[in-house]
Design a protein around this motif. Structure first.
Motif, PDB file in Angstrom:
ATOM      1  N   PRO A 112     -53.199 -47.942 -34.782  1.00  0.00           N
ATOM      2  CA  PRO A 112     -52.511 -46.677 -34.521  1.00  0.00           C
ATOM      3  C   PRO A 112     -51.060 -46.731 -35.018  1.00  0.00           C
ATOM      4  CG  PRO A 112     -53.668 -47.456 -32.557  1.00  0.00           C
ATOM      5  CD  PRO A 112     -53.726 -48.564 -33.566  1.00  0.00           C
ATOM      6  N   ASN A 113     -50.604 -45.610 -35.509  1.00  0.00           N
ATOM      7  CA  ASN A 113     -49.204 -45.473 -35.929  1.00  0.00           C
ATOM      8  C   ASN A 113     -48.768 -46.438 -37.029  1.00  0.00           C
ATOM      9  OD1 ASN A 113     -47.063 -43.635 -35.357  1.00  0.00           O
ATOM     10  ND2 ASN A 113     -45.848 -45.363 -34.671  1.00  0.00           N
ATOM     11  N   GLU A 136     -48.592 -35.518 -38.693  1.00  0.00           N
ATOM     12  CA  GLU A 136     -48.061 -36.882 -38.716  1.00  0.00           C
ATOM     13  C   GLU A 136     -46.977 -36.961 -37.651  1.00  0.00           C
ATOM     14  OE1 GLU A 136     -46.096 -37.045 -42.480  1.00  0.00           O
ATOM     15  OE2 GLU A 136     -47.892 -36.603 -43.619  1.00  0.00           O
ATOM     16  N   SER A 137     -46.996 -38.021 -36.869  1.00  0.00           N
ATOM     17  CA  SER A 137     -45.907 -38.203 -35.900  1.00  0.00           C
ATOM     18  C   SER A 137     -45.597 -39.670 -35.765  1.00  0.00           C
ATOM     19  CB  SER A 137     -46.308 -37.697 -34.519  1.00  0.00           C
ATOM     20  OG  SER A 137     -46.954 -36.476 -34.603  1.00  0.00           O
ATOM     21  N   ASN A 138     -44.430 -39.916 -35.177  1.00  0.00           N
ATOM     22  CA  ASN A 138     -44.052 -41.305 -34.991  1.00  0.00           C
ATOM     23  C   ASN A 138     -44.416 -41.770 -33.582  1.00  0.00           C
ATOM     24  OD1 ASN A 138     -42.968 -43.807 -35.254  1.00  0.00           O
ATOM     25  ND2 ASN A 138     -40.837 -43.148 -35.208  1.00  0.00           N
ATOM     26  N   TYR A 139     -45.684 -41.712 -33.224  1.00  0.00           N
ATOM     27  CA  TYR A 139     -46.159 -42.391 -32.029  1.00  0.00           C
ATOM     28  C   TYR A 139     -47.643 -42.654 -32.195  1.00  0.00           C
ATOM     29  CZ  TYR A 139     -47.500 -37.708 -30.403  1.00  0.00           C
ATOM     30  OH  TYR A 139     -48.010 -36.459 -30.295  1.00  0.00           O
ATOM     31  N   PRO A 140     -48.155 -43.689 -31.519  1.00  0.00           N
ATOM     32  CA  PRO A 140     -49.559 -44.039 -31.712  1.00  0.00           C
ATOM     33  C   PRO A 140     -50.466 -42.945 -31.165  1.00  0.00           C
ATOM     34  CG  PRO A 140     -48.369 -45.755 -30.489  1.00  0.00           C
ATOM     35  CD  PRO A 140     -47.472 -44.576 -30.568  1.00  0.00           C
ATOM     36  N   GLY A 141     -51.572 -42.738 -31.851  1.00  0.00           N
ATOM     37  CA  GLY A 141     -52.573 -41.821 -31.312  1.00  0.00           C
ATOM     38  C   GLY A 141     -52.433 -40.386 -31.757  1.00  0.00           C
ATOM     39  N   VAL A 175     -56.867 -38.455 -33.364  1.00  0.00           N
ATOM     40  CA  VAL A 175     -57.876 -38.956 -32.447  1.00  0.00           C
ATOM     41  C   VAL A 175     -59.271 -38.588 -32.923  1.00  0.00           C
ATOM     42  CG1 VAL A 175     -56.452 -39.132 -30.398  1.00  0.00           C
ATOM     43  CG2 VAL A 175     -57.472 -36.951 -31.002  1.00  0.00           C
ATOM     44  N   ASP A 176     -59.335 -37.807 -33.979  1.00  0.00           N
ATOM     45  CA  ASP A 176     -60.601 -37.449 -34.568  1.00  0.00           C
ATOM     46  C   ASP A 176     -60.461 -37.709 -36.065  1.00  0.00           C
ATOM     47  OD1 ASP A 176     -63.159 -36.599 -34.427  1.00  0.00           O
ATOM     48  OD2 ASP A 176     -62.665 -34.744 -33.370  1.00  0.00           O
ATOM     49  N   ARG A 184     -61.828 -43.824 -26.855  1.00  0.00           N
ATOM     50  CA  ARG A 184     -62.556 -42.815 -27.607  1.00  0.00           C
ATOM     51  C   ARG A 184     -62.193 -42.835 -29.088  1.00  0.00           C
ATOM     52  NH1 ARG A 184     -64.957 -37.873 -26.402  1.00  0.00           N
ATOM     53  NH2 ARG A 184     -64.850 -37.473 -28.609  1.00  0.00           N
TER      54      ARG A 184
END
Lengths: 418, 180
Positions: B9-10, B27-32, B35-36, B65
């Motif tokens: 992740p990330n 796109e973001s700067n955090y994990p997750g 999710v699909d 998940r």
């Protein structure tokens, strides 16, 4: 033949010894900022400052600048009078009432509305809610959110609130779906997927659906009852934590630690911010516009056919007796099944007619938040939860609405304001 | 042929996806953030190839998940080339997933993303040596600014399955010359 876990790590060790060299680390400005934002002593004031800044921007940009400064005038002084003058029919004409202005009784006479909250028409109130108020709120929210996201602040916030959220069986990561839900519950519910156990996901989804108002709803509440926002958020936060605590006790299952990476801070790029803003705002418009318009039509038709009065008569005793809100609240509650922003808008119309006390407005706003997630969120929950969990969520909802709604009424009675 | 973007992740898989397909994935700067899985098309030497942005996974033994989706995607696309996106500043744990993928017999390319972050942290990686040991193409990238993408795309065709025994051999055979 696959390697064992240990053998794989041994191999990695061998590889990295030969290829990776760790030089002396310099303490950079980034590191300094990173430390300031996670250590509680400095991190909590920073978090408060960030949230305060977020909120101020939200109010000033969306509320004061766009909605009050521009949109209210556009809609009330130009759009509404123009429609009233050119639209065929007139007061008492059902189609006109549905599309433009239902009017209201003043001193026994049906008079025309002078603002878009009151008019209840699809083209007036419906459009005003979406394009006059909510669009700007959503835009402002997502702009600020994208900056926080891309800079990498959210995982730090998660670290800070981790201790508090653990008390209710959630991990600090829960702040990400919660924060996202403040924009729209739909992506918020999707963002629960990295949570490890079904218990945590179930709890998170239920809490989001009940206690976290979306950006559209916040935007219109801020426009309608700005002076109450503090109390509203406080009431919802108490509900979120309190009910989370109870759920954690009664829902079977585990709430294990979830180990999350805290990524390095990054300078957000304009390109990505603009793109995200565009993706999210357009998704919002695609979902919101049809539902708001459909909702206005349904509510309008229910008024015209007398169905609303009938429902108000049937549910009136319950609403008045248990929650302490007038029977007219039934209209926003119906609209709220489709869209919460429209529901609050209709509530605004009722407020303008002066049939509610301040405390009743407060109770109604809270009820609108907690009584049911909007249709889009509910549809997603049906997809994400299994049958048992859906029933659990619905049972929690019903219990919560009656307990919390009644409690607020009780507090009001004790304070002598209900 | 399909191309799967996989990694922790990330590490920037979505940035890769958007860069390579011109699609619009958040796109973001955090994990997750993803999710699909997401599908898109990219041009590879004049050919349209399907590219799949797989949710972040730490290993191929799913724990949530998003990881379940990742493992399923891999199993359903036996004929694909895997672009393993690694965080160059945390290369060891990234290699774990990369090795798992290679062991399963998928042709892979390793992208050492966040190369800039690794440089900031004063971490130096001998790319050529890593490439020799792993036997798959290794390319340093900085997805946010787009560095290394051209090279990465040009190496996708070079990806071929590698036997894990061979990697062990090349890693062990050079042990005496370790730690330069």
């Amino acid at each position: 033949m696959p390697l064992s876990v240990d053998a794989r790590w041994d191999l990695i060790d061998k590889i990295s010894k030969q290829t990776v060299e760790f030089g002396a680390r310099k303490h950079t400005l980034k590191d300094a900022i990173a430390e300031l934002t996670v250590k509680p002593l400095t991190g909590i004031p920073v978090a408060i400052a960030v949230i305060y800044g977020f909120w101020s921007f939200f109010c000033d940009f969306a509320g004061t600048l766009f909605t009050d400064g521009f949109m209210v005038r556009l809609f009330d002084e130009h759009w509404l009078p123009w429609l009233q003058s050119v639209f065929p029919g007139g007061l008492k004409n059902p189609f006109y009432a549905l599309m433009v202005d239902a009017g209201h009784i003043e001193g026994g006479v049906l008079v025309a509305s002078d603002n878009c909250f009151e008019a209840f028409g699809v083209l007036t109130s419906g459009f005003f809610v979406v394009f006059g108020v909510v669009l700007w709120a959503v835009l402002a929210f997502y702009l600020m959110f994208a900056i926080l996201e891309d800079a990498g602040y959210l995982p730090r916030l998660a670290v800070l609130v981790d201790t508090v959220l653990h008390k209710i069986g959630l991990h600090g990561y829960a702040i990400v779906p919660t924060f996202l839900s403040l924009g729209c519950n739909v992506p918020g519910v999707t963002a629960t997927r990295p949570l490890e156990t079904r218990k945590q996901r179930f709890m998170m989804m239920t809490l989001l659906a009940i206690f976290v108002p979306c950006g559209a709803q916040i935007g219109i509440m801020q426009d309608l009852v700005p002076e109450m926002m503090g109390w509203i958020f406080l009431t919802l936060a108490i509900g979120y934590l309190g009910f989370g605590f109870i759920l954690n006790k009664i829902v079977p299952g585990k709430s294990p630690e979830l180990i999350m990476d805290v990524p390095p801070y990054q300078m957000p790029t304009l390109r990505n911010i603009v793109r995200k803003l565009w993706i999210r705002t357009s998704r919002f418009l695609i979902v919101a516009v049809p539902f708001v318009l459909l909702g206005s039509i349904i509510v309008g038709l229910m008024y015209l056919t007398g169905a609303m009065d009938w429902l108000a008569a049937v549910l009136g005793p319950l609403l008045m007796g248990w929650f302490g809100v007038p029977s007219e609240t039934v209209a926003p509650l119906i609209a709220g099944f489709l869209r919460k922003d429209l529901a609050v808008g209709i509530l605004g119309g009722l407020m303008e007619q002066g049939i509610m006390t301040t405390f009743q407005v407060f109770t109604s706003v809270i009820l609108l938040c907690i009584y049911f997630p909007c249709l889009a969120t509910f549809a997603l929950m049906l997809k994400e939860e299994n049958g048992k969990e859906i029933l659990g969520s619905l049972a929690s909802l019903v219990a919560m609405v009656f307990v919390y709604g009644g409690l607020i009424h009780l507090v009001g009675i004790m304070l002598g304001v209900a | 042929m399909k191309i799967l973007l996989m990694g922790h992740p990330n590490v920037g898989k979505s940035v890769f996806f958007n860069r390579l397909t011109g699609a619009k994935v958040l796109e973001s700067n955090y994990p997750g953030t993803t999710v699909d899985f997401m599908k898109g098309w990219m041009r590879l030497e004049g050919e349209d190839v399907e590219l799949i942005d797989v949710p972040g996974a730490f290993s191929l033994e799913p724990k949530d998940r998003a990881e379940e989706v990742a493992v399923k995607m891999l199993a359903e696309n036996k004929d694909s080339v895997i672009v393993c996106v690694l965080d160059a500043s945390k290369i060891e744990r990234g290699l774990y997933l990369a090795l798992e993928i290679i062991e399963k017999g998928y042709p892979a390319v390793v992208a050492l993303n966040m190369w800039d972050v690794a440089e900031d942290k004063n971490i130096r990686i001998d790319v050529e040596k890593l490439e020799r040991i792993l036997g798959v193409p290794v390319v340093p990238t900085t997805a946010i600014s787009g560095e290394g993408f051209k090279e990465l795309v040009s190496k996708i065709k070079e990806a071929a399955p590698v036997k894990i025994e061979k990697i062990i051999e090349s890693a062990g055979g050079r042990e005496s010359a370790a730690v330069s």
